[in-house]
Design an enzyme around this catalytic site. Sequence first.
Site, mmCIF file in Angstrom:
data_model
loop_
_atom_site.group_PDB
_atom_site.id
_atom_site.type_symbol
_atom_site.label_atom_id
_atom_site.label_comp_id
_atom_site.label_asym_id
_atom_site.label_seq_id
_atom_site.Cartn_x
_atom_site.Cartn_y
_atom_site.Cartn_z
ATOM 1 N N HIS A 90 -8.011 1.313 2.012
ATOM 2 C CA HIS A 90 -7.836 0.915 3.415
ATOM 3 C C HIS A 90 -8.613 1.855 4.343
ATOM 4 C CE1 HIS A 90 -4.883 -1.400 6.213
ATOM 5 N NE2 HIS A 90 -6.041 -1.225 6.806
ATOM 6 N N GLU A 140 0.833 -1.195 0.000
ATOM 7 C CA GLU A 140 0.000 0.000 0.000
ATOM 8 C C GLU A 140 0.872 1.251 0.000
ATOM 9 O OE1 GLU A 140 -2.683 -0.226 3.297
ATOM 10 O OE2 GLU A 140 -3.708 -2.005 2.546
#
Length: 412
Positions: A293, A270
């Site tokens: 997220h 990420e």
Amino acid sequence: MAHKTSFPKHEIRVLLLEGISASAAQSFRAAGYSQIRLFDKSLPEEQLREELAQAHLVGIRSRTQLTADLLQEARRLISIGCFCIGTSQVDLDAAEDLGIPVFNAPYSNTRSVAELVVAEAIMLLRGIPAKNAQCHKGGWAKSASGSHEARGKTLGIVGYGHIGTQVGVIAEALGMQVIFHDIETKLSLGNARAAANLDELLQRSDVVTLHVPETPATREMIGAPQIAMMKPGAHLINASRGTVVDVDCLADAVRSGHVGGAAVDVFPVEPKGNDDVFQTPLAGLDNVLLTPHIGGSTLEAQDNIGLEVASKLIRYSDNGSTLSAVNFPEVSLPEHTGSTRFLHIHRNVPGVLSRVNDVFSRLGANIDGQFLRTHPKVGYVVIDVSASQTQLDDIRTALMEIPGTLRTRVLY
């Protein structure tokens, strides 16, 4: 009562990173802490190193990585708060070796994640991601083909913990049939039923949602063989950890049509910041929902997390309680009005407690109360005493000289 061996609150420095909810800073101020440094983002390593060197209490979210090297240099640090569910961003073993308890908020964003998952299940069953993408491109796919109600469909929950159970309760209210799989025996809520195993859950479910922690056992637990077991056209939701699903295999299954659609909130890699580029094999697939997220990122959840973790840090700083610490002996302590409290953190080796008690006996201090808990590597003993100031000074010095001592604090 201020003393050179015990920081008064106005000298304790609190460092809060990554835009932690204002509720945390408010909690610290209400408790008497005035030196609070706030940053909206994670810090570059050198700046982080400099800030940590001055901090006594630090609060982070998921982007800041507290490595063993950084912790070793943070000599004033007494406790860490992870203002989120996970703690993988902290080297917990290194923190324990240094006598630093780590706290988190394992349940404060439960409802936020559960609501997102159920909303995604409805969207996937209706084929909304693809229809939305077509409308944005000028298309108009007005058809009931492939569009289904949630009522009567089977939702398979992998990991029936706090979030999984909440997902099940909400889904049942919509009329869904709920089955679950967990490595531990769990009492079901409502009409949810345990599947015989993961394979059965995958074979029976119209929607599969994942709610497991990141462990070696869960790494790519949903790969090509597991995806192949899913019902043709079934949907997959992952709001747990990015390493749980083989995203390349999932992308292939979506392209082939074996998986009807997917919603993914977590990824193996990420971006570290909002300005970084995000890449995934799932990008560009119209029937896939991608979110950055944000499963627990609601204002309500962040406020709750701010209150919960700040209160744990404050309680440890004020009276030594370590209840719910993830890497440390857990002790829930009463107030110590009228007594001076010594916190002695040491390596969990034979003979330390007897040496601690010998210090108080030898120096003639009256023990009002004593609490002891041990962890595999660390022992934590708390002693409330009535003694003169001279005795208190001598006790502190003697405790620090005990072999195996990691740190000692005095609370007046």
